[in-house]
Design an enzyme around this catalytic site. Sequence first.
Site, mmCIF file in Angstrom:
data_model
loop_
_atom_site.group_PDB
_atom_site.id
_atom_site.type_symbol
_atom_site.label_atom_id
_atom_site.label_comp_id
_atom_site.label_asym_id
_atom_site.label_seq_id
_atom_site.Cartn_x
_atom_site.Cartn_y
_atom_site.Cartn_z
ATOM 1 N N GLU A 1 0.877 -1.161 0.000
ATOM 2 C CA GLU A 1 0.000 0.000 0.000
ATOM 3 C C GLU A 1 0.919 1.216 0.000
ATOM 4 O O GLU A 1 1.840 1.286 0.810
ATOM 5 C CB GLU A 1 -0.889 0.041 1.245
ATOM 6 C CG GLU A 1 -1.878 1.198 1.172
ATOM 7 C CD GLU A 1 -2.603 1.487 2.482
ATOM 8 O OE1 GLU A 1 -2.225 0.918 3.521
ATOM 9 O OE2 GLU A 1 -3.529 2.311 2.448
ATOM 10 N N ARG B 1 5.330 -12.388 9.714
ATOM 11 C CA ARG B 1 6.059 -11.185 9.334
ATOM 12 C C ARG B 1 7.368 -11.127 10.106
ATOM 13 O O ARG B 1 7.534 -11.773 11.143
ATOM 14 C CB ARG B 1 5.223 -9.948 9.624
ATOM 15 C CG ARG B 1 5.015 -9.713 11.117
ATOM 16 C CD ARG B 1 4.270 -8.413 11.445
ATOM 17 N NE ARG B 1 4.343 -7.441 10.390
ATOM 18 C CZ ARG B 1 3.273 -6.854 9.854
ATOM 19 N NH1 ARG B 1 2.082 -7.136 10.298
ATOM 20 N NH2 ARG B 1 3.411 -5.954 8.909
ATOM 21 N N LYS C 1 4.871 0.476 9.869
ATOM 22 C CA LYS C 1 4.841 1.771 9.177
ATOM 23 C C LYS C 1 4.380 2.870 10.121
ATOM 24 O O LYS C 1 4.845 3.995 10.036
ATOM 25 C CB LYS C 1 3.895 1.686 7.981
ATOM 26 C CG LYS C 1 4.470 0.930 6.794
ATOM 27 C CD LYS C 1 3.558 1.138 5.597
ATOM 28 C CE LYS C 1 3.825 0.118 4.501
ATOM 29 N NZ LYS C 1 2.762 0.167 3.486
#
Length: 565
Positions: A32, A258, A268
């Site tokens: 994204e 992850r 982020k």
Amino acid sequence: MNEKTDFVRDIVAEDLSTNRFQGRVHTRFPPEPNGYLHIGHAKSINLNYGIAQENPGGLCNLRFDDTNPEKEEQEYVDSIIEDVKWISGHDQQKVLFASDYFDQMYQWAVDLVKKGKAYVCDLNADQIRETRGTLTEPGKESPYRNRSVEENLDFLARMRKGEFPDGSRTLRAKIDMASPNINLRDPIMYRIVHEPHHRQGDAWCIYPTYDWAHGLEDSIEGVTHSICTLEFENHRPLYDWFLEALGIYHPQQIEFARLNLSYTVLSKRRLLQLVQGKHVSGWDDPRMPTIAGYRRRGYTPEAIRTFCEKIGVSKKDSIIDVALLEWSVREDLNKHAQRAMAVLNPLKVVITNYPENGSEELPSLNNPEDASAGTRLVPFGREIYIEQDDFREVPPPKYHRLSPGKEVRLRAAYIIRCEEVIKDGAGNIVELHCTYDPETRSGGPAANRKVKGTIHWVSARHAIEAEVRLYDRLFLTADASEGGEAGSFLGNVNPDSLTLLKGCKLEPMLLSAMPGMRFQFERVGYFCADIKDSNPGAPVFNRIVTLKDTWAKIELRGGETAARE
RNA sequence: UGCCCCGUCGUCUAAUGGCAAGACAGCAGACUCUGGAUCUGCUUAUCGAGGUUCGAAUCCUUGCGGGGCAGCCA
């Protein structure tokens, strides 16, 4: 073929053997554009591009998941394209955008409404939350759940036309408000957002949610294996439901753990906080775990790829020791980095028996690990600089360097002996007077004489000066995202993560270093000419990583022992 | 507390019913004109309890521990 394997590759191999996707292997990397890529994304890039590459005809799409105009920006699109290219080593000939599929998605939404599987809901955000139920209680059905197809079609069309304000209505899938999986309790497919999109402009005022959009994007592109992280595991039934309800091509979603790295944060949201709170100079600050940060720091893409291969892929939550990343860079740079001599904290040494205005050029190996790297000439003279750390007036036990009356070898030059320590009025050591043994010149007749230590040096007359930035870990604690003293992860920030050194003395060859060039400063570490601030003629170096320092460890341990006693 | 996922050296990963292996980290030593690199050796692990089986890290049950999910974020 490759013996590298993990549970994802096992699934791909299994699907290949059963011909599930007609022999195709097609992955995708779907960022994204709401932030810069970090090393966790490198793990995903490596996985997705790796799997595509390992299989004949395999493909991997770079696709922007740009379904939320409120958070997304062109700057992020640009940085991500650059970072993917750098890490994957591929020039991305085609960049895809989910927003290019908005028309198709909308058509499919209409289809679902016609099938009675989706409806326009007039509940607002609060009401939807209230009727969703809880982890232990089922939700309540929306009063708008059983509207007629015609009414739904009409409202959906008017939503799309912009007749309704933000948040006033949504399109929802009609699934099961009592499902134990909350994601299946009539999830939202479209929300009304009057916000220009970075690529679509004002073409849309309704935007698809992740759950609705993602499987469609994969389906449109013919992706076979849609690899994502663990938090989407509970979303897979929904991913499957939409594709099933539509009756369109159905990829396989697979979830893996992850990356978490010790002494750093990798979300982020937190990285954005570091940038906005000015804890770092930007997304590409060399202390940032972003791809841009590592690139600027001087890491190589090869080192990051090696790291990604070493950590493996599994479904287990884990925190990788950042020491493994550091090992990966050293492993790469040891073999490839040009050696140089650089004195970071200079101490002047006068070689009293060396000719007054004499100088000579001494050949030095460019890389002992690589004979083809050849040699270079390093100027030597009567006055040189050595590292302050390489002299101790009172040497601790096992100290192999210079101290009064003792000898050391100057790398690629002579053996010197410390004859006199010169101090200023305050008692600070300002200069050393030494004598050298001309017979011990490297390669000379008495060159084989053994001395305990070898230290680096730079000729005072020929030295160039430069700024050197020593970077250390950005966080003090291994689990950096846990609340520190200030109650947030920001309390864990290492106040000494950057040490600025000016007036460092470097061998003249370094003057012409091009931005981005990497060197090993012998006995000190690996350094990279900063890609923003360094210029030939005025170099600025970033420390990429230190060399393994056994002595520092011994000394540290000695200090700890002493403190305990 | 409902659902889902995960528990193997300090940290990661492997062993796919048949000798628990590798890497990083750590420790000790050898070698070295980088206390670098290299080489050698060493320490350390199957969450617990039942069950299935000739045989279980692996399969089943259960307990415990960890993670995720109640955005019109992804």
